[in-house]
Design a protein around this motif. Structure first.
Motif, PDB file in Angstrom:
ATOM      1  N   LEU A 176       2.629  12.099  11.910  1.00 34.37           N
ATOM      2  CA  LEU A 176       3.060  12.028  10.521  1.00 34.37           C
ATOM      3  C   LEU A 176       2.328  10.940   9.727  1.00 34.37           C
ATOM      4  CD1 LEU A 176       6.921  12.549  10.884  1.00 34.37           C
ATOM      5  CD2 LEU A 176       5.123  14.236  10.500  1.00 34.37           C
ATOM      6  N   ALA A 177       1.428  10.227  10.377  1.00 38.82           N
ATOM      7  CA  ALA A 177       0.635   9.179   9.706  1.00 38.82           C
ATOM      8  C   ALA A 177       1.544   8.176   8.998  1.00 38.82           C
ATOM      9  CB  ALA A 177      -0.354   9.803   8.729  1.00 38.82           C
ATOM     10  N   LEU A 178       2.461   7.579   9.744  1.00 39.24           N
ATOM     11  CA  LEU A 178       3.385   6.617   9.155  1.00 39.24           C
ATOM     12  C   LEU A 178       2.635   5.357   8.739  1.00 39.24           C
ATOM     13  CD1 LEU A 178       6.549   6.831  11.456  1.00 39.24           C
ATOM     14  CD2 LEU A 178       6.031   8.091   9.352  1.00 39.24           C
ATOM     15  N   LEU A 216       7.534  -1.123 -11.421  1.00 36.70           N
ATOM     16  CA  LEU A 216       7.578   0.101 -10.618  1.00 36.70           C
ATOM     17  C   LEU A 216       7.119   1.279 -11.466  1.00 36.70           C
ATOM     18  CD1 LEU A 216      11.005  -0.404  -8.797  1.00 36.70           C
ATOM     19  CD2 LEU A 216       8.700  -0.706  -7.854  1.00 36.70           C
ATOM     20  N   PRO A 217       6.655   2.360 -10.847  1.00 39.87           N
ATOM     21  CA  PRO A 217       6.218   3.531 -11.619  1.00 39.87           C
ATOM     22  C   PRO A 217       7.335   4.041 -12.522  1.00 39.87           C
ATOM     23  CG  PRO A 217       5.643   3.767  -9.300  1.00 39.87           C
ATOM     24  CD  PRO A 217       6.512   2.563  -9.390  1.00 39.87           C
ATOM     25  N   LEU A 218       6.963   4.454 -13.741  1.00 39.94           N
ATOM     26  CA  LEU A 218       7.959   4.929 -14.687  1.00 39.94           C
ATOM     27  C   LEU A 218       8.535   6.278 -14.270  1.00 39.94           C
ATOM     28  CD1 LEU A 218       9.431   4.436 -17.353  1.00 39.94           C
ATOM     29  CD2 LEU A 218       7.532   5.602 -18.525  1.00 39.94           C
ATOM     30  N   ARG A 219       7.649   7.193 -13.835  1.00 39.17           N
ATOM     31  CA  ARG A 219       8.107   8.502 -13.373  1.00 39.17           C
ATOM     32  C   ARG A 219       7.291   8.907 -12.154  1.00 39.17           C
ATOM     33  NH1 ARG A 219       9.510  13.242 -17.462  1.00 39.17           N
ATOM     34  NH2 ARG A 219      10.333  13.945 -15.460  1.00 39.17           N
ATOM     35  N   PRO A 220       7.643   8.393 -10.990  1.00 40.43           N
ATOM     36  CA  PRO A 220       6.881   8.751  -9.785  1.00 40.43           C
ATOM     37  C   PRO A 220       7.127  10.206  -9.410  1.00 40.43           C
ATOM     38  CG  PRO A 220       8.865   7.567  -9.183  1.00 40.43           C
ATOM     39  CD  PRO A 220       8.788   7.523 -10.680  1.00 40.43           C
ATOM     40  N   PRO A 221       6.181  10.836  -8.735  1.00 39.01           N
ATOM     41  CA  PRO A 221       6.449  12.185  -8.218  1.00 39.01           C
ATOM     42  C   PRO A 221       7.568  12.117  -7.178  1.00 39.01           C
ATOM     43  CG  PRO A 221       4.422  11.299  -7.284  1.00 39.01           C
ATOM     44  CD  PRO A 221       4.848  10.343  -8.355  1.00 39.01           C
ATOM     45  N   GLU A 222       8.284  13.208  -7.023  1.00 39.00           N
ATOM     46  CA  GLU A 222       9.389  13.214  -6.060  1.00 39.00           C
ATOM     47  C   GLU A 222       8.842  13.204  -4.633  1.00 39.00           C
ATOM     48  OE1 GLU A 222      12.485  16.071  -6.531  1.00 39.00           O
ATOM     49  OE2 GLU A 222      12.548  15.852  -8.711  1.00 39.00           O
ATOM     50  N   GLY A 228       0.778  -1.232   0.000  1.00 35.85           N
ATOM     51  CA  GLY A 228       0.000   0.000   0.000  1.00 35.85           C
ATOM     52  C   GLY A 228       0.806   1.277   0.000  1.00 35.85           C
ATOM     53  N   VAL A 229       2.123   1.180  -0.075  1.00 31.66           N
ATOM     54  CA  VAL A 229       2.946   2.385  -0.148  1.00 31.66           C
ATOM     55  C   VAL A 229       2.841   2.962  -1.554  1.00 31.66           C
ATOM     56  CG1 VAL A 229       5.285   3.331   0.019  1.00 31.66           C
ATOM     57  CG2 VAL A 229       4.530   1.565   1.629  1.00 31.66           C
ATOM     58  N   GLU A 230       2.557   4.245  -1.645  1.00 30.29           N
ATOM     59  CA  GLU A 230       2.378   4.933  -2.916  1.00 30.29           C
ATOM     60  C   GLU A 230       2.771   6.398  -2.736  1.00 30.29           C
ATOM     61  OE1 GLU A 230      -1.741   4.336  -3.722  1.00 30.29           O
ATOM     62  OE2 GLU A 230      -2.402   5.719  -2.149  1.00 30.29           O
ATOM     63  N   PRO A 231       2.706   7.211  -3.783  1.00 31.47           N
ATOM     64  CA  PRO A 231       3.076   8.619  -3.632  1.00 31.47           C
ATOM     65  C   PRO A 231       2.312   9.297  -2.500  1.00 31.47           C
ATOM     66  CG  PRO A 231       2.875   8.091  -5.955  1.00 31.47           C
ATOM     67  CD  PRO A 231       2.421   6.881  -5.202  1.00 31.47           C
ATOM     68  N   GLY A 232       3.045  10.050  -1.676  1.00 34.77           N
ATOM     69  CA  GLY A 232       2.431  10.760  -0.561  1.00 34.77           C
ATOM     70  C   GLY A 232       2.375   9.962   0.730  1.00 34.77           C
ATOM     71  N   VAL A 233       2.524   8.630   0.644  1.00 40.06           N
ATOM     72  CA  VAL A 233       2.542   7.794   1.846  1.00 40.06           C
ATOM     73  C   VAL A 233       3.910   7.926   2.512  1.00 40.06           C
ATOM     74  CG1 VAL A 233       2.538   5.384   2.638  1.00 40.06           C
ATOM     75  CG2 VAL A 233       0.788   6.191   1.055  1.00 40.06           C
ATOM     76  N   ARG A 234       3.939   7.816   3.834  1.00 40.50           N
ATOM     77  CA  ARG A 234       5.181   8.020   4.576  1.00 40.50           C
ATOM     78  C   ARG A 234       5.713   6.715   5.168  1.00 40.50           C
ATOM     79  NH1 ARG A 234       3.295  13.805   7.285  1.00 40.50           N
ATOM     80  NH2 ARG A 234       3.910  15.074   5.479  1.00 40.50           N
ATOM     81  N   VAL A 235       7.011   6.512   4.909  1.00 40.59           N
ATOM     82  CA  VAL A 235       7.705   5.323   5.406  1.00 40.59           C
ATOM     83  C   VAL A 235       8.766   5.780   6.401  1.00 40.59           C
ATOM     84  CG1 VAL A 235       9.170   3.364   4.803  1.00 40.59           C
ATOM     85  CG2 VAL A 235       7.316   4.070   3.261  1.00 40.59           C
ATOM     86  N   GLY A 236       8.678   5.310   7.631  1.00 36.00           N
ATOM     87  CA  GLY A 236       9.668   5.652   8.645  1.00 36.00           C
ATOM     88  C   GLY A 236      10.880   4.733   8.563  1.00 36.00           C
ATOM     89  N   VAL A 237      12.047   5.269   8.888  1.00 34.08           N
ATOM     90  CA  VAL A 237      13.287   4.484   8.903  1.00 34.08           C
ATOM     91  C   VAL A 237      13.936   4.664  10.262  1.00 34.08           C
ATOM     92  CG1 VAL A 237      15.472   4.011   7.760  1.00 34.08           C
ATOM     93  CG2 VAL A 237      13.561   4.945   6.439  1.00 34.08           C
ATOM     94  N   LEU A 238      14.077   3.565  10.995  1.00 38.69           N
ATOM     95  CA  LEU A 238      14.638   3.579  12.347  1.00 38.69           C
ATOM     96  C   LEU A 238      15.767   2.555  12.398  1.00 38.69           C
ATOM     97  CD1 LEU A 238      14.359   4.701  15.265  1.00 38.69           C
ATOM     98  CD2 LEU A 238      12.752   2.833  15.716  1.00 38.69           C
ATOM     99  N   ALA A 297       7.170   7.954  -2.442  1.00 36.23           N
ATOM    100  CA  ALA A 297       6.745   8.046  -1.049  1.00 36.23           C
ATOM    101  C   ALA A 297       7.712   8.933  -0.265  1.00 36.23           C
ATOM    102  CB  ALA A 297       6.668   6.654  -0.425  1.00 36.23           C
ATOM    103  N   ASP A 298       7.270   9.422   0.874  1.00 30.48           N
ATOM    104  CA  ASP A 298       8.123  10.207   1.758  1.00 30.48           C
ATOM    105  C   ASP A 298       8.891   9.288   2.695  1.00 30.48           C
ATOM    106  OD1 ASP A 298       6.997  12.438   0.627  1.00 30.48           O
ATOM    107  OD2 ASP A 298       5.667  12.885   2.314  1.00 30.48           O
ATOM    108  N   ALA A 299      10.182   9.564   2.876  1.00 39.29           N
ATOM    109  CA  ALA A 299      10.995   8.833   3.849  1.00 39.29           C
ATOM    110  C   ALA A 299      11.133   9.691   5.095  1.00 39.29           C
ATOM    111  CB  ALA A 299      12.368   8.502   3.265  1.00 39.29           C
ATOM    112  N   VAL A 300      10.740   9.153   6.236  1.00 38.35           N
ATOM    113  CA  VAL A 300      10.822   9.863   7.511  1.00 38.35           C
ATOM    114  C   VAL A 300      11.962   9.245   8.320  1.00 38.35           C
ATOM    115  CG1 VAL A 300       9.600  10.525   9.618  1.00 38.35           C
ATOM    116  CG2 VAL A 300       8.341  10.310   7.461  1.00 38.35           C
TER     117      VAL A 300
END
Length: 577
Positions: free
Chosen positions: A189-191, A226-232, A139-149, A168-171
């Motif tokens: 941050l709705a991780l 994978l998406p060809l040109r995902p948003p940044e 379910g990770v897609e553009p705008g979704v946030r993934v935390g890294v610990l 996706a956003d990396a937190v």
């Protein structure tokens, strides 16, 4: 008529009842004046756009020169150049693009060397593809946030690259977060997912229901392309949280390579040379080091746990040209036995040891330069403003306590209370403009001081006659004791220079008589015999009487976060003072 009627009523209610009907000439004049104001405003906005474009063009040109000098810009095989261009077109100027371009340019070169071994650019690219497919399936897609610990290892990098391949956003999460703090951050941050090392299981218990935890990236994969040109996607870095709850700071998407010119104008990195990143990858300085390394196609050497002897050994074994660390790491290195230090880096010595993340004490800078030569660079910045100034070895020799000078393309100003620049030698608030300010906090209503397009760092200091910046400390650390403004910074600096003192923290505490007073928490070097009155006497001999700490407490160690900053709220007795 109806419009004139309402206009007349408005004037009567304002106390101008004698005027009952507007003059048509006045109305035309008012409309002409409004049009003129609109034209002037539009012209100003055009000038701002032109100025910004000019600055970006100049910055980009400066960056091309710098990258050519560092060896990044050089002839490349046409097929590899095509692959690099495709990566940049697909992912923009991001770490994700850097590693994808690296896989096209030098696929068999080591990208990461860590405790598990070596991973080439091509292997990292394939591995991050697999992880991205698994993320997408969950379910990770553009705008979704993934935390890294994570500690410093390949997983911390692969997780960020994989998130970028989906837009996706990396937190980046602080490894010192408690379960309660991590839970608050995850909710705010709705991780969606947190990639975490197993050692952080106690903190992970605080995550809200529905937040997915991934502990092992090696076995992940998923279906579909994978998406060809995902948003940044955005990278969100948490503030240090030394004085309050950590906030998320959104790092901007890069639209030019001009930020590289600023750093390279002061720190002479070279393409392809290995770099040891000892600073935490999940903090601003470690992230900056990773970005610089991938830009230069440099193998990155990582280890999960900092060890002072291990740092010396890794840099020598892997022939690292650059070491990125935080100041307290250098202090721990210099505390090694003399015989061990004398033998260190005899076969290979790094050209660059760059530190940031917390203040570099003057005596530590001098001691390191004396021991290892003129290789030390000190970058002053923050999560919000990126960089402010950089001190070269020459600067640190001339003024060991300096934070350096503004690098290329950076405007550094010290402002007084009237928001006007102060002359050299006069203390004020530090503001900066550069090519990479943050986009804002994720928490509504939170912001940094701003003045005329400049961002405030929250620190106070002064510029000397040579343009070098000298920091006093945090503006909000200032206390008022007996009607006198007193800053803990000069007291800390004085005490830290004593040979009996290993490290020290000075902070303000409530005082019934004077409002506030200073308290000093002192860690002594082994074998030192010091009494509280000795500490007070050292300060009394050099500073004002209000700067003398009335409370002196000897402690075994200072509580620090991952970047070496002292966490004042965790000092002994801080909760009840």
């Amino acid at each position: 008529m109806q419009q004139s009627h309402f206009h007349a009523i408005g004037l009567r209610e304002s106390g101008f009842a004698a005027i009952s009907k507007p003059d048509p000439h006045d109305l035309r004049a008012g409309r002409d004046k409004a049009r003129l104001v609109d034209v002037i405003g539009a012209f100003g906005r055009v000038l701002d756009v032109v100025r910004a474009g000019a600055e970006q063009t100049v910055g980009s040109a400066r960056a091309v020169v710098a990258l050519t000098r560092s060896g990044v810009v050089r002839p490349v095989r046409p097929d590899r150049l095509l692959g690099m261009a495709g990566s940049l077109a697909r992912y923009g100027l991001t770490v994700t693009a850097g590693y994808a371009a690296g896989a096209a340019r030098h696929p068999d070169r080591p990208a990461i060397v860590d405790d598990e071994g070596s991973l080439t650019f091509a292997q990292l690219d394939r591995h991050s593809d697999a992880v991205a497919r698994a993320f997408a399936a969950s379910g990770v897609e553009p705008g979704v946030r993934v935390g890294v610990l994570c500690r410093n290892h390949r997983g911390a990098v692969v997780a960020q690259v994989a998130a970028g391949k989906l837009g996706a956003d990396a937190v980046l999460l602080n490894t010192g977060l408690s379960a309660g703090q991590l839970g608050d951050v995850a909710r705010e941050l709705a991780l969606h997912t947190v990639v975490a090392d197993e050692e952080f299981a106690p903190a992970l218990a605080g995550l809200p229901d529905g937040c997915r935890v991934v502990a092992d990236l090696d076995a992940l994969d998923g279906p579909g392309p994978l998406p060809l040109r995902p948003p940044e996607g955005r990278t969100i870095v948490l503030t240090s949280g030394t004085t309050g709850p950590p906030k998320g700071a959104r790092r901007p998407a890069l639209h030019s390579i001009s930020p590289a010119a600023a750093i390279l104008s002061a720190i002479p990195l070279r393409a392809g040379e290995p770099a040891l990143i000892a600073a935490p990858l999940l903090h601003t300085w470690g992230l900056a080091a990773l970005q610089l390394a991938v830009l230069h196609g440099s193998p990155v050497v990582l280890t999960r746990r900092f060890d002072p002897a291990g740092l010396l050994e890794l840099a020598e074994t892997h022939r690292c040209a650059a070491v990125f660390a935080v100041p307290v790491m250098l202090q721990r290195v210099l505390e090694l036995p003399d015989a061990q230090l004398a033998a260190a880096w005899s076969a290979h010595r790094p050209r660059i040891v760059a530190v940031s993340g917390s203040a570099l004490p003057a005596e530590l800078a001098t001691a390191f330069l004396d021991r290892f030569g003129d290789v030390l660079y000190n970058l002053y910045g923050s999560t919000e403003v990126s960089w402010v100034s950089i001190a070269s070895p020459t600067d640190l020799r001339a003024a060991p306590g300096t934070a350096g000078r503004a690098p290329a393309g950076t405007r550094l100003v010290v402002l007084g209370d009237d928001d006007r620049p102060v002359p050299p030698g006069v203390e004020g608030r530090i503001f900066v403009h550069n090519d990479m300010p943050f986009e804002g906090y994720t928490r509504a209503g939170a912001d940094v001081p701003r003045s005329g397009g400049l961002l405030g760092t929250g620190d106070v200091g002064h510029l000397d006659e040579n343009g070098l910046l000298h920091l006093t400390g945090r503006a909000d650390d200032m206390i008022v004791s007996g009607g006198e403004n007193v800053h803990p910074g000069p007291v800390e600096e004085l005490l830290a220079a004593r040979p009996e003192v290993r490290e020290v923290a000075v902070t303000g505490v409530p005082d019934e008589r004077f409002g506030q007073r200073l308290a000093a928490y002192v860690v002594l070097v082994p074998g030192a015999q010091v009494e509280p009155d000795d500490v007070r006497g050292w300060v009394r001999a050099e500073l004002s009487r209000f700067a003398v700490p009335r409370d002196v407490e000897f402690v075994d160690a200072l509580p620090r976060n991952a970047t070496g900053k002292v966490v004042h709220r965790e000092l002994p007795g801080a909760a009840h003072r």
